[in-house]
Design a protein around this motif. Structure first.
Motif, PDB file in Angstrom:
ATOM      1  N   LEU A 173     -20.319  13.510 -25.554  1.00  0.00           N
ATOM      2  CA  LEU A 173     -20.013  14.918 -25.785  1.00  0.00           C
ATOM      3  C   LEU A 173     -20.116  15.732 -24.504  1.00  0.00           C
ATOM      4  O   LEU A 173     -19.255  16.554 -24.208  1.00  0.00           O
ATOM      5  CB  LEU A 173     -20.954  15.502 -26.839  1.00  0.00           C
ATOM      6  N   THR A 174     -21.150  15.515 -23.728  1.00  0.00           N
ATOM      7  CA  THR A 174     -21.381  16.329 -22.534  1.00  0.00           C
ATOM      8  C   THR A 174     -21.189  15.506 -21.266  1.00  0.00           C
ATOM      9  O   THR A 174     -21.385  14.297 -21.253  1.00  0.00           O
ATOM     10  CB  THR A 174     -22.803  16.907 -22.548  1.00  0.00           C
TER      11      THR A 174
ATOM     12  N   ASP B  87     -21.444  21.609 -24.269  1.00  0.00           N
ATOM     13  CA  ASP B  87     -20.436  21.066 -25.187  1.00  0.00           C
ATOM     14  C   ASP B  87     -19.258  22.009 -25.390  1.00  0.00           C
ATOM     15  O   ASP B  87     -18.494  21.866 -26.334  1.00  0.00           O
ATOM     16  CB  ASP B  87     -21.077  20.725 -26.540  1.00  0.00           C
TER      17      ASP B  87
ATOM     18  N   GLU C  56     -26.085  14.250 -25.523  1.00  0.00           N
ATOM     19  CA  GLU C  56     -25.655  14.468 -26.900  1.00  0.00           C
ATOM     20  C   GLU C  56     -24.445  13.600 -27.259  1.00  0.00           C
ATOM     21  O   GLU C  56     -23.420  14.089 -27.722  1.00  0.00           O
ATOM     22  CB  GLU C  56     -25.362  15.954 -27.125  1.00  0.00           C
TER      23      GLU C  56
END
Length: 254
Positions: free
Chosen positions: A21-22, A228, A14
């Motif tokens: 993000l991750t 996240d 992501e």
């Protein structure tokens, strides 16, 4: 219903371009199934390829996380997409990920809607049917991962597609067994100890405590761990350790 084993899935890939993000690499050392963003809410070609390569190396199942076309809103804004368009865009996302999964020596093993689309197909028969049509259009008879009792599962079963029931370790539930909308206070469980306790309860006993304090049946074959949130990797490891510690096997559903 409880299970002698449970799958752990997480939303991965992501990012977009230079934005991340991750922690995909670390999460792939914990989970057994990876919901890979296919470019509509997040993700790009390079990210998709990288995550597929890492997942294949670790024996983690690859799933297509399909979404409304909503990069700006991270796929969390509800949209009214015509059925024919949604079916085509679902197939498009699956096909894109399949290229990278096969290049890595693996394959797309299942489909999971993301965000607003996930929530919409719990109740919306038309949108759920469109997602199912998209899976069929892709040429793959793939299992659909989603909430028990959802329209998505009803439409999938009518089309002869397998369904996989899912629960969420860090999301609050209503008394009806649906997820509390993210816009509402308390929708996301932030206490690590509570997340671990709820995970074990759902895996061993098939129940979770709803926001109003009532026990709700959750028939889950797969447990989602969001990647996240702060401390996501450490929390995912703790959940897995506790599940295995009470005798629950952690393994992929396909």
């Amino acid at each position: 219903m409880t299970w002698a084993s449970i799958d752990l899935n997480a939303d991965l890939g992501e990012g977009f371009g230079n934005w991340r993000l991750t922690d995909d690499k670390q999460l792939l050392s914990v989970v057994t199934s990876a919901n890979v963003a296919c470019g509509f809410h997040a993700g790009d070609a390079v990210t998709m390829r990288r995550v597929c390569d890492l997942a294949a190396e670790r024996g983690v199942r690859i799933g297509a996380q399909v979404s409304y076309r909503d990069l700006a809103g991270f796929g969390r804004r509800s949209m009214d997409v015509p059925s024919e368009e949604l079916a085509a865009e679902t197939a498009y996302q699956i096909g894109a990920l399949q290229i990278f999964a096969r290049a890595a020596g693996s394959r797309v093993s299942y489909v999971k809607p993301h965000g607003a689309l996930y929530n919409r197909v719990v109740h919306d028969e038309e949108q759920a049917a469109a997602v199912v049509d998209g899976v069929l259009l892709s040429g793959e008879r793939l299992p659909l991962l989603g909430l028990p009792g959802s329209q998505l599962h009803t439409m999938a079963e009518k089309a002869g597609l397998p369904v996989i029931t899912e629960a969420f370790a860090d999301r609050a539930y209503t008394a009806q067994g649906t997820l509390v909308p993210r816009a509402e206070s308390g929708a996301v469980i932030s206490d690590p100890a509570a997340v671990v306790e709820r995970s074990v309860s759902m895996a061993r006993f098939g129940v979770v405590t709803s926001r109003c304090g009532r026990s709700v049946a959750v028939r889950a074959r797969s447990l989602c761990l969001h990647g996240d949130t702060p401390g996501a990797v450490a929390l995912a490891r703790k959940v897995r350790e506790q599940l295995e510690g009470v005798g629950v096997r952690v393994e992929a559903f396909v």
